[in-house]
Structure formats: C-alpha cells, structure tokens
Design an enzyme around this catalytic site. Structure first.
Site, mmCIF file in Angstrom:
data_model
loop_
_atom_site.group_PDB
_atom_site.id
_atom_site.type_symbol
_atom_site.label_atom_id
_atom_site.label_comp_id
_atom_site.label_asym_id
_atom_site.label_seq_id
_atom_site.Cartn_x
_atom_site.Cartn_y
_atom_site.Cartn_z
ATOM 1 N N GLU A 92 6.492 -4.550 -0.024
ATOM 2 C CA GLU A 92 6.808 -5.674 0.238
ATOM 3 C C GLU A 92 7.269 -7.036 -0.144
ATOM 4 O O GLU A 92 7.552 -8.208 0.018
ATOM 5 C CB GLU A 92 6.381 -6.125 2.062
ATOM 6 N N GLU A 145 2.995 2.467 6.426
ATOM 7 C CA GLU A 145 2.062 1.983 7.338
ATOM 8 C C GLU A 145 3.187 1.621 9.119
ATOM 9 O O GLU A 145 4.107 1.677 8.405
ATOM 10 C CB GLU A 145 2.211 -0.196 6.523
#
Ligand code: GCO
Length: 456
Positions: A179, A358
């Site tokens: 991220e 995720e």
C-alpha cells in the site's frame, strides 16, 4: 489438495461456490503489527517505534513493542496455521531487523529469524508469501528525509538484495511494497501514520520514490530469484459521488485519482494520471529519465487489498451518514465493490494475475459461544460475501489466484492501537494466548474443501 477440489468452479448446490483447485487460501499479517520484540537481536529503530512514542499519536497510547509476541511464538503460530489448513501465509519482513540503520551493516540475526520462519512454513506445507516493506522504515533513513528522498528507494533495493540472497532460493512469491498510497498519504500528508508529517508536496515526492523503490527492488528479485513470482500490493477504495451534481462527481474523480489511479496507472505503464496531476499541481520534479519505465516493469501478480468503498462530496466537511452496514471501524460493508473493482482492474489494465492480499473486517467480537470462543458470525458473513464476488470474477475469466484474509491474529491496528480486532484468532490481552474464533473454524473448512457456502 483435498479430494473436494476440482477444476470446475460451478456451484455444487445452490448457495455454494467451489473455487478452482489451484486457488490458494491464506491469511495475512505484518511485522510491526504482530512481532513485538522491538529490541531483540540487534533490530534497529523503525519510524513506528518513534511515532508510537509521540503523545496522542496512537488512540490507546499503545505500540507494537510487544504486540502478539510473534517474534518468540512463531513456531506456535505456524502450528496454528497448519491446524487451520492454510496453504499460504503473507507476512512482512522488517527492514530494521535486517539493516538496522537502513544502509550499511547487515544484522545476520534478523535474517536468521526470517529464515527460521520460512523454513518452518515450508516444513508445515505452507507457502511463504513475504512482503518486503509494510511501513516500518528504519528511523535512521527517516532522519535523512525518508521516502521524500530518492536515496531511500536505493537503500530499499539494497535491503531487498540482502533478503533475496538469503531467502531467494526457497520463497516462491515476493511482494515489494504494501500500500504505497497509505505510506505516502497517511505518513507524509495527513500525518496520521508514521512518520507523522503533514505536507502535501512531501507526499507526492514520497509516492514517487516508493514506486521507484518498487521498480528497483523488482529488478533485484528478477536477478536473484529468476524463477520466483514478484508483484506489489496496492489498496483500492472504490469511490462513488455523493450525488450526480458535477461538483460531487469531480470530487469523486479526484479521490479516485489520488487513492487508486495514482499507483496502478504508472505500474500499468500509463504514467501518472494527467487529470489528477493537474489538479494536484504536481510538476513531477522528482521524475528522472527512465523512472516511468522502471516503475512499469512487468509484475507477475497484482496484490489487491480491499476493505470498503467511500463516498466523495464536494463539501469537504460533509460526513457520510448513510444508514448502511458497517464494521466496528465504521467502514461500509459493500461486497459488490470488490467484484466491480476486479472487473475494472482487468478491463482497464489487464494485469496477468491478481491475488486478494488483504480482505477482512474489524467486528465487535462481543458474543461468545458456550466454550468461551468468540462467535463472530458477522465476520464470517463479511468474508463469505466478498469471496462470492471473487468467485463470480473468476467465473468471468478474471485470473484471481488466491485470497489472504486479514488477519490471522488480533493485532496492533496502527494509529487505532489494539481497539479494532481483525483476527480469525483472538489474542487474549495479557497472556497473549491464541484462541481461534468461530471464523477460524469456518475458514478451516473453506481451506480444506475449496467450497464457500452462503453463511446462515
Ligand atoms: C493495510 C494494512 C493492514 C491493516 C489493515 C486493516 O494494508 O491497510 O496492510 O496493516 O491492519 O488494512 O486496516
């Protein structure tokens, strides 16, 4: 593989979905969120150690200093994963354990830890899926500018080489960054994450250097582990305008540009999105010759982190008060956005493979069954509904290869501290005893059969 696995993905009976036999089931964690032992075996200071010590930075004043003590309990945690039937485990490697000052001296004891972990996973038949950077930058590098300076990207590549030299012969899949949007935005623009800087210009520089770091590290993976797969993990928050008003639509486009397109488009070889660039007023001063080609180096798989969608309004003060289902963090539960996202990614960018790296939910975890275990049927419903979207996407021909539920354990949720619980397994405060929740039992069945039934 169990006998229930077949290559067909058609439903066996109404309300059940069978995934391809090759689909990998896993769970995810990250180093600072679970390891603890921040002073053990020569680990250097990370920006999160420093940030957590800042008064007011973490909601409950906590830190990852002890976390789940996974650094010492790793063997028990592997046994737990084996018991759950996980086929793959996504974890991150802490740069400050390997190169405590960010550059220079290598700490062999840090490498030894990850070697024990990787070998333990392999012995248990669980595929190790490490991420090289999940936000824990060595503080020494932050003291020299952190991701706002290019030297950090170069240091990242050198650190990647050190890890690859030790583990490249046995790890089949690597992810470079986790991220980069959150690293750049929360770390350098809003300051809600380490290193706690609030400077839009710094955020743009950080975003570019993170992507350069990815490109350089990808090259090291190719050189040192030529047969391994490599990729990057991005988070996506699909955004919808609060109304059809042009101002709201424009607000949504900007949020989408900043949060989603800013990262995926350069990786896909399209450069930074011109509309967003113009609206941010970025001159691209950090981009050197060859950077865009470097960033667009071919990845084998795009890691997709998905939790929720957001609603954008031209009125910056507006709060989202829609009466929609939400997790205990207030995030809207909207599974169709995951299906929509996968379609959009594949249609617009056409990466060769996708992995859901995720997906999961913080839930209240207040109900318990007679045996004292957390009866988290809301979490089961969340995961099942998102898996239904993944199944549909696969059925449409989108190559999604695996799913990693966030998270294996209740853990340190960054600026929120230990309040939100994402684990399939409860970690009892104090004793740190691991107790599987109802969702863990449910997921064990999914891992064994490759079949997801609509939860009751
Ligand atoms: C994330 C992070 C995780 C968080 C999770 C829940 O990648 O955002 O990888 O560390 O804990 O997303 O917020």
């Amino acid at each position: 593989m169990t006998s229930a696995s077949t290559s067909a993905i058609a439903s066996t009976r109404p309300g059940t979905r069978r995934f391809p036999a090759t689909f990998r089931w896993g769970s995810a964690t990250s180093a600072y969120q679970i390891e603890g032992a921040v002073a053990a075996d020569g680990r250097g200071e990370s920006i999160w150690d420093r940030f957590c010590a800042t008064p007011g930075a973490i909601a409950d004043g906590s830190s990852g200093a002890e976390a789940c003590d996974h650094y010492r309990r790793w063997a028990d945690d592997i046994a737990l994963m084996r018991d759950l039937g996980l086929q793959a485990y996504r974890f991150s490697i802490a740069w400050p354990r390997i190169v405590p000052d960010g550059v220079g001296a290598i700490n062999q004891r840090g490498l030894d830890f990850y070697e024990r972990l990787v070998d333990g996973l392999l012995a248990a038949g669980i595929e190790p899926a490490p991420t090289l950077y999940h936000w824990d930058l060595p503080q020494a590098l932050q003291d020299r500018g952190g991701w706002t300076v290019r030297a950090t990207a170069e240091a990242f590549a050198d650190y990647a080489s050190v890890v690859l030299e030790r583990l490249g012969d046995r790890v089949p899949r690597w992810m470079t960054l986790n991220e980069p949007f959150v690293s750049a935005n929360h770390g350098y623009v809003t300051g809600e994450h380490a290193p706690g800087i609030r400077d839009e210009r710094a955020g743009l520089a950080a975003a570019h250097h993170l992507l350069v770091g990815h490109g350089l590290a990808l090259g090291r993976i190719r050189d040192l582990a030529p047969t391994a797969q490599a990729g990057i993990v991005l988070n996506f928050t699909p955004v919808v305008p609060a109304s059809d008003e042009p101002a709201d639509v424009a607000a949504a486009e900007l949020v989408d540009g900043v949060e989603n397109r800013w990262y995926v488009e350069p990786l896909a070889g399209l450069g930074y999105p011109a509309d967003t660039r113009e609206r941010l007023g970025w001159d691209g001063g950090e981009i050197l010759d060859g950077d865009l080609e470097l960033i667009a180096g071919r990845i084998d798989a795009l890691g997709v982190n998905f939790y929720s969608r957001s609603v954008a309004s031209a009125d910056r003060e507006a709060t989202d008060e829609r009466a929609v289902p939400r997790t205990s963090m207030g995030w809207e539960i909207h599974p169709p956005s995951l299906g929509g996202l996968l379609r959009r990614l594949h249609e617009h960018y056409g990466f060769s493979r996708y992995v859901i790296t995720e997906n999961g939910a913080a839930m209240p975890d207040e109900e318990r069954s007679d045996d004292g275990r957390v009866a988290d049927h809301d979490r089961i419903r969340y995961v099942a509904a998102h898996l239904a979207e993944v199944h549909d996407a696969i059925g449409e021909g989108i190559p999604v290869e695996g799913y990693f539920v966030w998270s294996l354990l209740d853990n340190f949720e960054w600026a929120h501290g230990y309040g939100p619980r994402f684990g399939l397994v409860e970690v009892e405060p104090g004793s740190l005893r691991r107790v599987p929740k109802a969702s863990a039992e449910w997921y064990r069945e999914v891992c064994h059969t490759g079949v997801v039934a609509d939860p009751l």
